[in-house]
Design a protein around this motif. Structure first.
Motif, PDB file in Angstrom:
ATOM      1  N   ASP A  80      10.550 -49.258 -61.835  1.00  0.00           N
ATOM      2  CA  ASP A  80      11.085 -50.508 -62.818  1.00  0.00           C
ATOM      3  C   ASP A  80      10.478 -51.772 -61.924  1.00  0.00           C
ATOM      4  O   ASP A  80      10.637 -51.864 -60.483  1.00  0.00           O
ATOM      5  CB  ASP A  80      12.677 -50.684 -62.762  1.00  0.00           C
ATOM      6  N   ASP A  81      10.165 -52.732 -62.655  1.00  0.00           N
ATOM      7  CA  ASP A  81       9.770 -54.048 -62.070  1.00  0.00           C
ATOM      8  C   ASP A  81      10.970 -54.740 -61.815  1.00  0.00           C
ATOM      9  O   ASP A  81      11.866 -54.593 -62.401  1.00  0.00           O
ATOM     10  CB  ASP A  81       8.724 -54.644 -63.056  1.00  0.00           C
ATOM     11  N   ALA A  82      10.759 -55.591 -60.921  1.00  0.00           N
ATOM     12  CA  ALA A  82      11.980 -56.831 -60.781  1.00  0.00           C
ATOM     13  C   ALA A  82      11.932 -57.693 -61.801  1.00  0.00           C
ATOM     14  O   ALA A  82      11.186 -58.002 -62.596  1.00  0.00           O
ATOM     15  CB  ALA A  82      11.431 -57.600 -59.707  1.00  0.00           C
ATOM     16  N   SER A  83      13.348 -58.025 -62.157  1.00  0.00           N
ATOM     17  CA  SER A  83      13.612 -59.011 -63.199  1.00  0.00           C
ATOM     18  C   SER A  83      13.258 -60.442 -62.860  1.00  0.00           C
ATOM     19  O   SER A  83      13.644 -61.076 -61.447  1.00  0.00           O
ATOM     20  CB  SER A  83      15.104 -58.973 -63.663  1.00  0.00           C
ATOM     21  N   ARG A  84      12.739 -61.213 -63.617  1.00  0.00           N
ATOM     22  CA  ARG A  84      12.473 -62.738 -63.279  1.00  0.00           C
ATOM     23  C   ARG A  84      13.473 -63.497 -64.071  1.00  0.00           C
ATOM     24  O   ARG A  84      13.579 -63.544 -65.375  1.00  0.00           O
ATOM     25  CB  ARG A  84      10.998 -62.840 -63.848  1.00  0.00           C
ATOM     26  N   LEU A  85      14.140 -64.171 -63.232  1.00  0.00           N
ATOM     27  CA  LEU A  85      15.299 -65.072 -63.984  1.00  0.00           C
ATOM     28  C   LEU A  85      14.864 -66.525 -63.454  1.00  0.00           C
ATOM     29  O   LEU A  85      14.014 -66.913 -62.712  1.00  0.00           O
ATOM     30  CB  LEU A  85      16.595 -64.825 -63.082  1.00  0.00           C
ATOM     31  N   GLY A  86      15.861 -67.422 -64.088  1.00  0.00           N
ATOM     32  CA  GLY A  86      15.254 -68.899 -63.944  1.00  0.00           C
ATOM     33  C   GLY A  86      16.453 -69.833 -64.361  1.00  0.00           C
ATOM     34  O   GLY A  86      17.593 -69.413 -65.191  1.00  0.00           O
ATOM     35  N   THR A 176      17.948 -60.591 -72.596  1.00  0.00           N
ATOM     36  CA  THR A 176      18.912 -59.482 -72.144  1.00  0.00           C
ATOM     37  C   THR A 176      19.004 -59.225 -70.590  1.00  0.00           C
ATOM     38  O   THR A 176      19.988 -59.337 -70.028  1.00  0.00           O
ATOM     39  CB  THR A 176      18.329 -58.176 -72.859  1.00  0.00           C
ATOM     40  N   THR A 177      17.615 -58.762 -69.874  1.00  0.00           N
ATOM     41  CA  THR A 177      17.899 -58.343 -68.819  1.00  0.00           C
ATOM     42  C   THR A 177      17.038 -59.468 -67.605  1.00  0.00           C
ATOM     43  O   THR A 177      16.924 -59.390 -66.418  1.00  0.00           O
ATOM     44  CB  THR A 177      17.109 -56.989 -68.394  1.00  0.00           C
ATOM     45  N   TYR A 178      16.500 -60.349 -68.319  1.00  0.00           N
ATOM     46  CA  TYR A 178      15.562 -61.516 -67.537  1.00  0.00           C
ATOM     47  C   TYR A 178      15.549 -62.827 -68.278  1.00  0.00           C
ATOM     48  O   TYR A 178      15.960 -62.707 -69.573  1.00  0.00           O
ATOM     49  CB  TYR A 178      14.264 -60.981 -67.242  1.00  0.00           C
ATOM     50  N   GLY A 179      14.966 -63.891 -67.570  1.00  0.00           N
ATOM     51  CA  GLY A 179      15.016 -65.123 -68.467  1.00  0.00           C
ATOM     52  C   GLY A 179      16.273 -66.138 -67.962  1.00  0.00           C
ATOM     53  O   GLY A 179      16.595 -66.121 -66.571  1.00  0.00           O
ATOM     54  N   GLN A 180      16.707 -66.832 -68.758  1.00  0.00           N
ATOM     55  CA  GLN A 180      17.485 -67.913 -68.304  1.00  0.00           C
ATOM     56  C   GLN A 180      18.929 -67.582 -69.288  1.00  0.00           C
ATOM     57  O   GLN A 180      18.940 -67.185 -70.306  1.00  0.00           O
ATOM     58  CB  GLN A 180      17.139 -69.270 -68.556  1.00  0.00           C
TER      59      GLN A 180
END
Length: 339
Positions: A80-86, A176-180
């Motif tokens: 799995d790739d890391a999730s990118r949050l912001g 859902t699993t990443y973003g803002q």
């Protein structure tokens, strides 16, 4: 009791204007609170863009069927790739305009009106930011030419370890699993805070890998917590004090609980005047940071008339390095706490 005839008393001094000089104290009294417990305990970071981003990863759940034959070959486990949050930055500011005369005239309690107002507005701005970070229930928004950008606050990040009243709903990320955080939490039906619920959230955080150190709650709920702990259903023994020979020293009455020892660590109970009374946060402060594109600063604005202009601003974003290390008991009323 009567006055002698033709007595010139205090009230006659006002006949042709008030001849009595004023006795105005040269001190300005202000007890408005300025403590910012969340902002002061969170980490401090710097930003290079108005969208602050970071990566989040986690280990897979333990595999109890992880057994292989001797000489087994493999095609590779799923990776799995890391999730990118912001989170977007928000600009908050106070604007000050003080006329030349207001600065020059003799005033009670301060010499410079401009300096006094700058100091006062600076404190007000910090109060604003603390309230926004802990109680705005707002999501992240980029903003545009007509709409101000907003940073997602604490309530919009917490979605893994939550306990909400009926009809309450968790916030959601843009993907859902990443973003803002773009969907705010939905407030549910108010109910009493219970110790079982609080313990449940602390346990859930521990299972996720967090190490919570702070229970942050509104002062009213802090009082309910202390009352419950000292009540008949709680477990705090009555403290006794040896008063000694000097009776004037008085008796100490203890009625507050400031530290809570759980199965999974010791947590400080911290009241926060600026958060909503309905939210009780259980926080691992290691994973919270306020990042600044511009820190608190005062700027001189060009003169356009017979006045001095300043603004105090801050450009900031709340970074949740891993919200699963914290949790929330939401929709709490201010009635007595329960078991």
């Amino acid at each position: 009791m009567t006055q002698p005839t033709n007595t010139h008393d205090r009230y006659d001094l006002n006949t042709n204007g008030d001849d009595v000089r004023e006795d105005l104290s040269d001190i300005i009294y202000n007890i408005s609170p300025t403590e910012t417990p969340f902002m002061s305990n969170a980490g401090r970071g710097t930003s290079a863009s108005d969208l602050k981003e970071w990566l989040l990863d986690e280990l897979a759940d333990p595999d109890t069927a992880n057994a292989h034959i001797d000489g087994d070959d493999f095609a590779g486990d799923a990776l799995d790739d890391a999730s990118r949050l912001g989170n977007y930055h928000q600009i908050s500011k106070k604007q000050i305009v003080v006329s030349r005369r207001a600065n020059k005239v003799n005033k009670a309690g301060r010499r410079s009106e401009l300096a006094y107002q700058i100091a006062k507005k600076g404190k007000e701005l910090k109060r604003d930011v603390e309230a926004i970070l802990t109680g705005a229930n707002q999501v992240a928004a980029a903003g545009n030419a007509t709409t101000a950008p907003t940073t997602a606050d604490l309530t919009s990040w917490l979605k893994t370890n939550t306990d909400r009243g009926a009809t309450g709903a968790d916030p959601a990320l843009s993907n859902t699993t990443y973003g803002q955080p773009t969907t705010a939490a939905t407030d549910g039906t108010l109910r009493a805070l219970s110790e079982a619920t609080l313990l449940g959230i602390i346990g859930d955080i521990y299972v996720e890998g967090g190490d919570p150190s702070v229970i942050m709650l509104h002062p009213t709920i802090k009082q309910r917590f202390s009352q419950y702990m000292f009540g008949t259903s709680a477990r705090i023994a009555t403290p006794y004090q040896d008063h000694g020979a000097n009776k004037r020293s008085g008796v100490t009455a203890i009625g507050a609980v400031d530290v809570y020892v759980s199965d999974f660590g010791v947590l400080d109970i911290v009241p926060n005047r600026f958060q909503r009374s309905r939210d009780v946060f259980v926080l691992d402060m290691e994973y919270w940071e306020v990042s600044y594109l511009d820190g608190f600063k005062t700027e001189v604005i060009a003169k356009t008339g017979d006045s001095e202009k300043r603004h105090i601003l801050v450009d900031y974003a709340l970074c949740s390095k891993n919200e699963a290390a914290s949790g929330i008991v939401a929709d709490v009323d201010d009635v007595a706490m329960t078991a």
